[in-house]
Design a protein around this motif. Structure first.
Motif, PDB file in Angstrom:
ATOM      1  N   ASP A  25       1.054  -1.113   0.046  1.00 43.38           N
ATOM      2  CA  ASP A  25       0.074   0.105   0.276  1.00 43.38           C
ATOM      3  C   ASP A  25       0.924   1.285  -0.184  1.00 43.38           C
ATOM      4  O   ASP A  25       2.094   1.158   0.570  1.00 43.38           O
ATOM      5  N   GLN A  26       0.712   2.261  -0.655  1.00 41.58           N
ATOM      6  CA  GLN A  26       1.417   3.371  -0.761  1.00 41.58           C
ATOM      7  C   GLN A  26       0.348   4.612   0.015  1.00 41.58           C
ATOM      8  O   GLN A  26      -0.664   4.734  -0.590  1.00 41.58           O
ATOM      9  N   ILE A  59      -3.073   4.622  -1.721  1.00 41.37           N
ATOM     10  CA  ILE A  59      -3.049   3.912  -2.784  1.00 41.37           C
ATOM     11  C   ILE A  59      -2.979   2.490  -2.446  1.00 41.37           C
ATOM     12  O   ILE A  59      -1.856   2.071  -1.965  1.00 41.37           O
ATOM     13  N   GLU A  60      -4.076   1.615  -2.438  1.00 38.47           N
ATOM     14  CA  GLU A  60      -3.913   0.398  -2.085  1.00 38.47           C
ATOM     15  C   GLU A  60      -3.167  -0.760  -2.903  1.00 38.47           C
ATOM     16  O   GLU A  60      -3.136  -0.276  -3.974  1.00 38.47           O
ATOM     17  N   ARG A  61      -2.736  -1.754  -2.542  1.00 38.55           N
ATOM     18  CA  ARG A  61      -2.168  -2.649  -3.495  1.00 38.55           C
ATOM     19  C   ARG A  61      -2.706  -2.811  -4.477  1.00 38.55           C
ATOM     20  O   ARG A  61      -4.145  -3.273  -4.579  1.00 38.55           O
ATOM     21  N   GLY A  62      -2.226  -2.922  -5.614  1.00 37.53           N
ATOM     22  CA  GLY A  62      -2.712  -3.583  -6.825  1.00 37.53           C
ATOM     23  C   GLY A  62      -3.606  -2.280  -7.689  1.00 37.53           C
ATOM     24  O   GLY A  62      -3.997  -2.652  -8.795  1.00 37.53           O
ATOM     25  N   GLU A  63      -3.754  -1.342  -7.113  1.00 35.62           N
ATOM     26  CA  GLU A  63      -4.445  -0.223  -7.742  1.00 35.62           C
ATOM     27  C   GLU A  63      -3.527   0.786  -8.552  1.00 35.62           C
ATOM     28  O   GLU A  63      -2.240   0.983  -8.240  1.00 35.62           O
ATOM     29  N   ARG A  64      -4.003   0.669  -9.944  1.00 37.63           N
ATOM     30  CA  ARG A  64      -3.325   1.451 -11.072  1.00 37.63           C
ATOM     31  C   ARG A  64      -3.173   2.858 -10.810  1.00 37.63           C
ATOM     32  O   ARG A  64      -4.301   3.359 -10.420  1.00 37.63           O
TER      33      ARG A  64
END
Length: 120
Positions: free
Chosen positions: A45-46, A74-79
């Protein structure tokens, strides 16, 4: 305890990591951007905190304006893509959980947890 003075120079720079969290600073010049439609973190996650400037975040097609004091997750996997829409530098402090980059700024592969999630 670890401590660093952040200088917010050019580009992206990991600052340090402690256990499961990493801090990095990112500076985007006016008209510039980081990321794009194929950019995502498979294993982290960022969290982005805007220190100075203004911009636009595009996350899985959703748009959010950014300005000084904005906090975005920005959650893991979100472009995602971060654009500088202002006239000055866009300076952000980023946190990744778990750490997403090597000390040199290269992406790390996802951990076992992310790999299990993809496989399941």
């Amino acid at each position: 305890m670890q401590s660093r003075h952040l200088r917010f120079g050019k580009g992206f720079r990991p600052v340090f990591a402690v256990r499961k969290v990493q801090a990095a600073e990112m500076v985007i010049p006016p008209g510039g951007s980081e990321g794009g439609p194929d950019n995502y973190h498979r294993g982290a996650d960022q969290w982005i905190y805007v220190v100075a400037g203004s911009g636009l975040a595009i996350v899985d097609g959703a748009r959010r304006k950014l300005r000084e004091g904005s906090l975005l997750v920005i959650e893991r996997g979100e472009r995602h893509e971060i654009r500088n829409t202002g006239h000055g530098l866009l300076k952000t402090l980023n946190f990744y959980s778990p750490p997403a980059y090597t000390d040199g700024g290269n992406p790390r592969p996802p951990g076992r947890r992310a790999a299990r999630k993809r496989a399941g």
